[in-house]
Scaffold this motif. Sequence first.
Motif, PDB file in Angstrom:
ATOM      1  N   SER A 409       0.954  -1.160   0.007  1.00  0.00           N
ATOM      2  CA  SER A 409      -0.101   0.012   0.042  1.00  0.00           C
ATOM      3  C   SER A 409       0.912   1.340   0.061  1.00  0.00           C
ATOM      4  O   SER A 409       1.830   1.516   0.965  1.00  0.00           O
ATOM      5  CB  SER A 409      -0.798  -0.150   1.076  1.00  0.00           C
ATOM      6  N   THR A 410       0.451   2.262  -0.967  1.00  0.00           N
ATOM      7  CA  THR A 410       1.517   3.415  -1.058  1.00  0.00           C
ATOM      8  C   THR A 410       0.576   4.612  -0.856  1.00  0.00           C
ATOM      9  O   THR A 410       1.166   5.765  -0.297  1.00  0.00           O
ATOM     10  CB  THR A 410       1.836   3.480  -2.502  1.00  0.00           C
ATOM     11  N   ALA A 411      -0.625   4.322  -0.440  1.00  0.00           N
ATOM     12  CA  ALA A 411      -1.472   5.512  -0.009  1.00  0.00           C
ATOM     13  C   ALA A 411      -2.960   5.318   0.430  1.00  0.00           C
ATOM     14  O   ALA A 411      -3.335   3.978   0.270  1.00  0.00           O
ATOM     15  CB  ALA A 411      -1.824   6.641  -1.336  1.00  0.00           C
ATOM     16  N   ALA A 412      -3.623   5.880   1.322  1.00  0.00           N
ATOM     17  CA  ALA A 412      -4.853   5.764   1.573  1.00  0.00           C
ATOM     18  C   ALA A 412      -5.774   6.655   0.726  1.00  0.00           C
ATOM     19  O   ALA A 412      -5.515   7.740   0.461  1.00  0.00           O
ATOM     20  CB  ALA A 412      -5.020   6.267   3.315  1.00  0.00           C
ATOM     21  N   TRP A 413      -7.013   6.284   0.538  1.00  0.00           N
ATOM     22  CA  TRP A 413      -7.909   6.858  -0.298  1.00  0.00           C
ATOM     23  C   TRP A 413      -9.179   6.773   0.387  1.00  0.00           C
ATOM     24  O   TRP A 413      -9.790   6.093   1.054  1.00  0.00           O
ATOM     25  CB  TRP A 413      -7.940   5.865  -1.407  1.00  0.00           C
ATOM     26  N   VAL A 414      -9.885   8.291   0.270  1.00  0.00           N
ATOM     27  CA  VAL A 414     -11.162   8.371   0.841  1.00  0.00           C
ATOM     28  C   VAL A 414     -11.940   8.700  -0.385  1.00  0.00           C
ATOM     29  O   VAL A 414     -11.950   9.626  -1.442  1.00  0.00           O
ATOM     30  CB  VAL A 414     -10.863   9.692   1.707  1.00  0.00           C
ATOM     31  N   LEU A 415     -13.118   8.004  -0.408  1.00  0.00           N
ATOM     32  CA  LEU A 415     -14.117   8.323  -1.645  1.00  0.00           C
ATOM     33  C   LEU A 415     -14.923   9.483  -1.185  1.00  0.00           C
ATOM     34  O   LEU A 415     -15.755   9.400  -0.344  1.00  0.00           O
ATOM     35  CB  LEU A 415     -14.997   7.025  -1.850  1.00  0.00           C
ATOM     36  N   CYS A 416     -14.972  10.398  -2.039  1.00  0.00           N
ATOM     37  CA  CYS A 416     -15.802  11.783  -2.072  1.00  0.00           C
ATOM     38  C   CYS A 416     -17.001  11.551  -2.785  1.00  0.00           C
ATOM     39  O   CYS A 416     -18.190  11.885  -2.278  1.00  0.00           O
ATOM     40  CB  CYS A 416     -14.955  12.796  -2.501  1.00  0.00           C
ATOM     41  N   ALA A 417     -17.088  10.950  -4.121  1.00  0.00           N
ATOM     42  CA  ALA A 417     -18.306  10.705  -4.731  1.00  0.00           C
ATOM     43  C   ALA A 417     -17.943   9.809  -5.734  1.00  0.00           C
ATOM     44  O   ALA A 417     -16.897   9.487  -6.261  1.00  0.00           O
ATOM     45  CB  ALA A 417     -18.590  12.138  -5.480  1.00  0.00           C
ATOM     46  N   GLY A 418     -19.100   8.980  -6.152  1.00  0.00           N
ATOM     47  CA  GLY A 418     -18.808   7.833  -6.991  1.00  0.00           C
ATOM     48  C   GLY A 418     -19.274   6.323  -6.323  1.00  0.00           C
ATOM     49  O   GLY A 418     -19.607   6.564  -5.222  1.00  0.00           O
ATOM     50  N   LYS A 419     -18.552   5.669  -7.172  1.00  0.00           N
ATOM     51  CA  LYS A 419     -18.764   4.143  -6.419  1.00  0.00           C
ATOM     52  C   LYS A 419     -17.586   3.324  -6.731  1.00  0.00           C
ATOM     53  O   LYS A 419     -17.082   3.487  -7.764  1.00  0.00           O
ATOM     54  CB  LYS A 419     -19.945   3.446  -7.063  1.00  0.00           C
ATOM     55  N   LEU A 420     -16.992   2.476  -5.880  1.00  0.00           N
ATOM     56  CA  LEU A 420     -15.794   1.939  -6.054  1.00  0.00           C
ATOM     57  C   LEU A 420     -16.274   0.482  -6.308  1.00  0.00           C
ATOM     58  O   LEU A 420     -17.218  -0.121  -5.342  1.00  0.00           O
ATOM     59  CB  LEU A 420     -14.878   2.010  -4.988  1.00  0.00           C
ATOM     60  N   GLN A 421     -15.404  -0.717  -6.710  1.00  0.00           N
ATOM     61  CA  GLN A 421     -15.697  -2.059  -6.768  1.00  0.00           C
ATOM     62  C   GLN A 421     -14.434  -2.674  -6.144  1.00  0.00           C
ATOM     63  O   GLN A 421     -13.274  -2.357  -6.337  1.00  0.00           O
ATOM     64  CB  GLN A 421     -16.012  -2.479  -8.146  1.00  0.00           C
ATOM     65  N   ALA A 422     -14.690  -3.741  -5.168  1.00  0.00           N
ATOM     66  CA  ALA A 422     -13.750  -4.411  -4.132  1.00  0.00           C
ATOM     67  C   ALA A 422     -13.790  -5.648  -4.782  1.00  0.00           C
ATOM     68  O   ALA A 422     -14.891  -6.340  -4.965  1.00  0.00           O
ATOM     69  CB  ALA A 422     -14.057  -4.218  -3.055  1.00  0.00           C
ATOM     70  N   LYS A 423     -12.305  -6.437  -4.953  1.00  0.00           N
ATOM     71  CA  LYS A 423     -12.343  -7.696  -5.292  1.00  0.00           C
ATOM     72  C   LYS A 423     -11.208  -8.382  -4.367  1.00  0.00           C
ATOM     73  O   LYS A 423     -10.388  -7.706  -3.796  1.00  0.00           O
ATOM     74  CB  LYS A 423     -11.779  -8.117  -6.602  1.00  0.00           C
ATOM     75  N   ASN A 424     -11.357  -9.721  -3.882  1.00  0.00           N
ATOM     76  CA  ASN A 424     -10.420 -10.411  -2.999  1.00  0.00           C
ATOM     77  C   ASN A 424      -9.243 -10.909  -3.789  1.00  0.00           C
ATOM     78  O   ASN A 424      -9.131 -10.709  -5.048  1.00  0.00           O
ATOM     79  CB  ASN A 424     -10.941 -11.322  -2.144  1.00  0.00           C
ATOM     80  N   ALA A 425      -8.205 -11.471  -3.244  1.00  0.00           N
ATOM     81  CA  ALA A 425      -7.118 -11.867  -4.023  1.00  0.00           C
ATOM     82  C   ALA A 425      -7.448 -13.164  -5.263  1.00  0.00           C
ATOM     83  O   ALA A 425      -6.680 -13.377  -5.671  1.00  0.00           O
ATOM     84  CB  ALA A 425      -6.048 -12.308  -2.766  1.00  0.00           C
ATOM     85  N   ALA A 426      -8.607 -13.510  -4.787  1.00  0.00           N
ATOM     86  CA  ALA A 426      -8.981 -14.712  -5.799  1.00  0.00           C
ATOM     87  C   ALA A 426      -9.616 -14.075  -7.027  1.00  0.00           C
ATOM     88  O   ALA A 426     -10.199 -14.958  -7.867  1.00  0.00           O
ATOM     89  CB  ALA A 426      -9.838 -15.691  -5.081  1.00  0.00           C
ATOM     90  N   GLY A 427     -10.032 -12.797  -6.794  1.00  0.00           N
ATOM     91  CA  GLY A 427     -10.597 -12.198  -8.206  1.00  0.00           C
ATOM     92  C   GLY A 427     -12.113 -11.951  -8.007  1.00  0.00           C
ATOM     93  O   GLY A 427     -12.836 -11.683  -8.937  1.00  0.00           O
ATOM     94  N   GLU A 428     -12.725 -12.492  -6.993  1.00  0.00           N
ATOM     95  CA  GLU A 428     -14.000 -12.457  -6.493  1.00  0.00           C
ATOM     96  C   GLU A 428     -14.599 -11.062  -5.865  1.00  0.00           C
ATOM     97  O   GLU A 428     -13.809 -10.524  -5.281  1.00  0.00           O
ATOM     98  CB  GLU A 428     -14.634 -13.551  -5.687  1.00  0.00           C
ATOM     99  N   ASN A 429     -15.671 -10.745  -6.658  1.00  0.00           N
ATOM    100  CA  ASN A 429     -16.307  -9.548  -6.131  1.00  0.00           C
ATOM    101  C   ASN A 429     -16.581  -9.645  -4.584  1.00  0.00           C
ATOM    102  O   ASN A 429     -17.222 -10.584  -3.957  1.00  0.00           O
ATOM    103  CB  ASN A 429     -17.696  -9.165  -6.697  1.00  0.00           C
ATOM    104  N   VAL A 430     -16.449  -8.485  -3.801  1.00  0.00           N
ATOM    105  CA  VAL A 430     -16.671  -8.502  -2.567  1.00  0.00           C
ATOM    106  C   VAL A 430     -17.615  -7.090  -2.196  1.00  0.00           C
ATOM    107  O   VAL A 430     -17.165  -5.887  -2.560  1.00  0.00           O
ATOM    108  CB  VAL A 430     -15.206  -8.345  -1.484  1.00  0.00           C
ATOM    109  N   THR A 431     -18.590  -7.448  -1.422  1.00  0.00           N
ATOM    110  CA  THR A 431     -19.313  -6.233  -0.734  1.00  0.00           C
ATOM    111  C   THR A 431     -18.856  -5.691   0.433  1.00  0.00           C
ATOM    112  O   THR A 431     -19.000  -6.431   1.370  1.00  0.00           O
ATOM    113  CB  THR A 431     -20.995  -6.654  -0.849  1.00  0.00           C
ATOM    114  N   LEU A 432     -18.461  -4.534   0.318  1.00  0.00           N
ATOM    115  CA  LEU A 432     -18.065  -4.067   1.566  1.00  0.00           C
ATOM    116  C   LEU A 432     -19.165  -3.012   2.229  1.00  0.00           C
ATOM    117  O   LEU A 432     -19.946  -2.414   1.744  1.00  0.00           O
ATOM    118  CB  LEU A 432     -16.754  -2.946   1.218  1.00  0.00           C
TER     119      LEU A 432
END
Length: 523
Positions: A409-432
Amino acid sequence: KSEPMRLIDPTWTSKLTWDFGVMFVVLVDSLVLPFQLAFKNQSPTDGFDEFWFALTTTLFFTDIIFTFNTAIEIEDDGSNSDTLITDRKIIAKTYIWGWFWIDFISTIPWARMVQALAGAGSSAQAAKLLKVMKFLRLIRLMRMLRMAKLRAIWERVEDEMGSVLLVQSVALFRILMMVIAICHWNACLWWMIGCQESLITDMLPDTVSEAFQASPHWTTTYRSIGPQTEPFRWVDKPTEEAYVFCFYWTLGVMRTMPAEVSPVNLPERIFVLIFMFFALSAFAISVASLTQAFFKISERNKSFTDELFAVRMQLKKLQVDKVTRRHVKDYLTHMFDRRRINAKETNLMNSLPAILKDAVQRARQRMHLNKLTSVLEELSPEMKEELCGIAQFCDVLPGDLLCTAGDESTAAWVLCAGKLQAKNAAGENVTLTHPLDHVVDEHCLFSAEPTRSQFTMTAFTVSEILKIDKQKFIGMLGQENDMLARRRVATGPFTPAYKKSATAEVDANADSASAAAAAISAG
């Protein structure tokens, strides 16, 4: 002496709510009072009249007491935190020399007091007091002077509104309400002028009043709707029907002259002539204001839609592929939604000096940095300001990569507007769940040692994010620890605000700084 605990803070939201409620009652009273004086002049008071009298009298007296116990806000540049006058003598003197007498005189129930005295005295005294009471009834109209306070209170309400659309919609509603108020007030005046006995005749000398009552009036003239209908007089109609007709007639006069009723004596003709001159201007201004307020609501959206359509036509002419065209459209829409294009405040904000631009930018950053709860609770106020200096806003397109699961990790990110998508190490979608769906890799800021990202985060839509670079953050903490080390040498032990040791390297720098400072002190 200052007594902040016993006074009402004028900046409180509850105080603003109270003032707004009082002004709402004043507005309603400005409609109810003329109706009572016009259409209920000769009628006994009913249950609503008694309720409204008790409500307004109690409310206005309470407001007077609150005003004597409310601190006065000083208008300054905002740099002074203590901007309230809490000296009760100054507060009382300011209020007495200001709105007190209008509030007090318009709140005292003079007519009720005179009526009570008239009932207890002799017949001759009662007749004189009842005549005085007719004059005192006009004092109730002084309550309408309270509406002069509306401007200041409304400005405070607009400051609390966070939506331009809401402000513009309220502006349209205000114009409509002003037209309704004009029609209401004139309907009451038109009825009083048309009645043989009214508040107006009560104020005239006896000879003039008798001559006025003997003349024909529009309310007492017999009229017929058609040949098969019985003649009627408006004075014999129910109060509700008479009021609705006067309101309708007034609205008609503002456009043309209604044929149902015409003035039949000189005072009525003079009144209609004066009102038609006024109505001509009022109607033209109201229509122009309504049109302007209506178009303002959709002006920005319409302008952006037209410009976006031109962009889409240009991209189609250049034979740009569909994916790029969609990204261009989504990005421009994102910029529009974030009020960074086609926003009226942009030109004014750009004209601000650099120091004010920086203050506005830091306020915008703090609004999103507050999501870093675990980090902020360990930082001193000074370091929180420094954090605003190293945070940067970024725009990302759909599919842009923020971090990869298992990578450093090189930085921390804060979402201001929009939507992000998360996947685990296996490439599966994760709902956060919140706050993980708004803050990415916050844990990397707690240590200078390499940390790994838990998820692969990509932008699902065009998004605005706030980036906090890890190296800059650690460097900022190192400067604070160096400063604290020097302070410990000079003044003794000191507990830092950031309790968690960020890195072994920073601790080494702090120890070396302490040793150097101790050597200098020994020398």
